[in-house]
Each structure stands twice: as structure tokens, then as C-alpha cells.
Write an enzyme that holds these catalytic residues in place. Structure first.
Site, PDB file in Angstrom:
ATOM      1  CD  GLU A  71      -2.286   1.401   2.800  1.00 23.96           C
ATOM      2  OE1 GLU A  71      -2.605   2.541   3.183  1.00 23.96           O
ATOM      3  OE2 GLU A  71      -2.370   0.384   3.521  1.00 23.96           O
ATOM      4  CG  ASP A  75       0.032   6.958  -1.064  1.00 21.22           C
ATOM      5  OD1 ASP A  75      -1.123   7.385  -1.235  1.00 21.22           O
ATOM      6  OD2 ASP A  75       0.970   7.675  -0.662  1.00 21.22           O
ATOM      7  CD  GLU A 147      -3.478   4.377  -1.574  1.00 22.75           C
ATOM      8  OE1 GLU A 147      -3.607   5.580  -1.840  1.00 22.75           O
ATOM      9  OE2 GLU A 147      -3.125   3.970  -0.430  1.00 22.75           O
TER      10      GLU A 147
END
Length: 252
Positions: A71, A75, A147
Site C-alpha cells: 500500500e 500510494d 493502492e
């Protein structure tokens, strides 16, 4: 053995331990790869992108078995590609305008909806607590998992693989998101307007609460520089404040 191989081995062990979880099976993983339109050279990295921390061992304090690291990576990749896309799409907009659009596009609300559009929730590996609380529908869990999938795509297929997915699921819907009132943050907008004009910070106050505990309805009033600008209603304070801010913008 390298950290990557060690982690992959632990992830495979985790998947095996939750074999009764339908999301952990190879069939589910194959379906997701078809949706993503990317056949992973190493499916393990995609599996890890689907592992919510609630399903990992309590001893995994660093979250190495969950999708948190992916993640983090996803991101960064998402922000890079969204920034590039907006720069090219809106050559007439200023840096400030582009920043506002970007903040909306990468918000949990929109990423959660995008994740839902590819049925990502049905593939997540959740712990018992999250399964009981319908974690597959939680925007935060869905957006974080999206993400993480972007991070997995980047590792396995590079930027182009991520860009192709975003082109299909996010970039093509930007105008739709910008025109949909559900995605507008009225509180931020009215705050900016009030501060721009030297009127200070808008104040919100709950003026009425009705209904039983499981179905309460809140009424919130907004004041700017001591002047009542409107009221909004909603099933929680946050939504009621957004509604109040929306009415205030109309009366501003």
C-alpha cells in the site's frame, strides 16, 4: 534466504492457513488477474496485496505479512501517475487547482468506489473480526487494498501496467467525479472561502438529534463570523456538517 523470499514463504503459509477463506483460492486470484488484465509472473505479490492486517498473526507487529508495505508503494506510484495525468489533461489550470483535483481523485471515497467497481472486496483476505463487520465494504480497507494492488502491479509489470489499469478505472472518470456532488468536500470549500475573505473559521454545532439509537438523525448549524449560514441533516455529524456547508455555500 533473502527478505523477499522469506516474506513470500510466510505469505504462502498464511494463505494455506486460511484455506476456508474463498478469497485465498487460486480461482479467485485468476479472476482478479483477468479483471486487472495482467498475468502476474509472481502471483505471490498479488496475494500479499489482498492480505488485510486483521488476518495476519498477532506476532507480525511490523505488518510484513499484510498488504501495508505494498500500500505504501502503491500510494507513491498512484500519486506520481495521477499528477502526471492531471498535468497533461488540464494545461490551463494552476498548481493550486491541480492540487485540489488531485486531493479529490486520490481520496478514500473515490478510490474505495474504484475498488468496488472492479469487485476487489470479494478477493480480500480478512480476519474474522473484519469479516463479521463487513470489512469488504469499508472504504478505508477497499482504498488501501486498491493502492496495494497498484504496488503489486508496479513490482510485477512496471509503471505501464499501473497506468493501463488507472486509465480504465480512474482517469476516464475524472470529469464524472468532479461533477458528482457526492465527492465534493463542502467543508473544505467553505473554509477556504471564509478564510480568503477574512471571516475566520466556520463553526458547526449540533442543534437537534432525533430518532432511536440505531437510526439517529443529526441537525447541524453552521455559522461564519457569527452569522448563521445554514443547517444540514444527516445520519451522523460528519454528513450533517457537509450538508450544512453545502447550504452555506449557496447562501454565501
Amino acid at each position: 534466504m533473502s527478505l523477499l523470499r522469506t516474506t513470500a514463504k510466510r505469505v504462502r503459509k498464511l494463505i494455506a492457513s486460511v484455506g476456508s477463506e474463498p478469497d485465498a483460492c487460486g480461482e479467485s486470484l485468476s479472476r482478479l488477474q483477468k479483471i486487472l488484465r495482467h498475468r502476474f509472473n509472481d502471483p505471490t505479490v498479488l496475494r500479499q496485496a489482498l492480505v488485510h492486517k486483521s488476518s495476519t498473526d498477532s506476532a507480525d507487529r511490523k505488518g510484513l505479512l499484510s498488504n501495508e508495505r505494498l500500500e505504501f508503494l502503491g500510494d507513491a506510484v498512484l500519486n506520481c501517475l495521477v499528477t502526471e495525468h492531471l498535468y497533461r489533461k488540464y494545461p490551463e489550470k494552476s498548481e493550486g487547482q491541480l492540487s485540489k483535483i488531485k486531493s479529490l481523485i486520490v481520496s478514500r471515497k473515490i478510490l474505495g468506489d474504484v475498488a468496488a467497481s472492479i469487485e476487489l472486496g470479494s478477493h480480500l483476505i480478512l480476519g474474522q473480526s473484519e469479516r463479521k463487520s463487513c470489512g469488504r465494504a469499508h472504504r478505508s480497507i477497499m482504498s488501501n487494498a486498491f493502492e496495494a494492488v497498484l504496488g503489486a502491479l508496479y513490482l510485477d509489470g512496471g509503471l505501464e501496467a499501473v497506468r493501463e489499469l488507472l486509465d480504465r478505472t480512474l482517469f476516464g472518470r475524472i470529469d464524472e467525479f468532479l461533477s458528482d456532488k457526492r465527492y465534493i468536500n463542502y467543508k473544505s470549500a467553505i473554509l477556504e472561502m471564509a478564510q480568503r475573505d477574512g471571516l475566520g473559521i466556520p463553526r458547526y454545532a449540533v442543534v437537534n438529534t432525533t430518532g432511536p439509537e440505531h437510526a439517529k438523525q443529526f441537525t447541524v448549524r453552521i455559522q461564519i463570523s457569527g452569522i448563521v449560514m445554514g443547517e444540514g441533516k444527516g445520519p451522523n455529524k460528519k454528513i450533517a456538517e457537509q450538508e450544512a456547508a453545502r447550504y452555506a455555500m449557496q447562501a454565501y
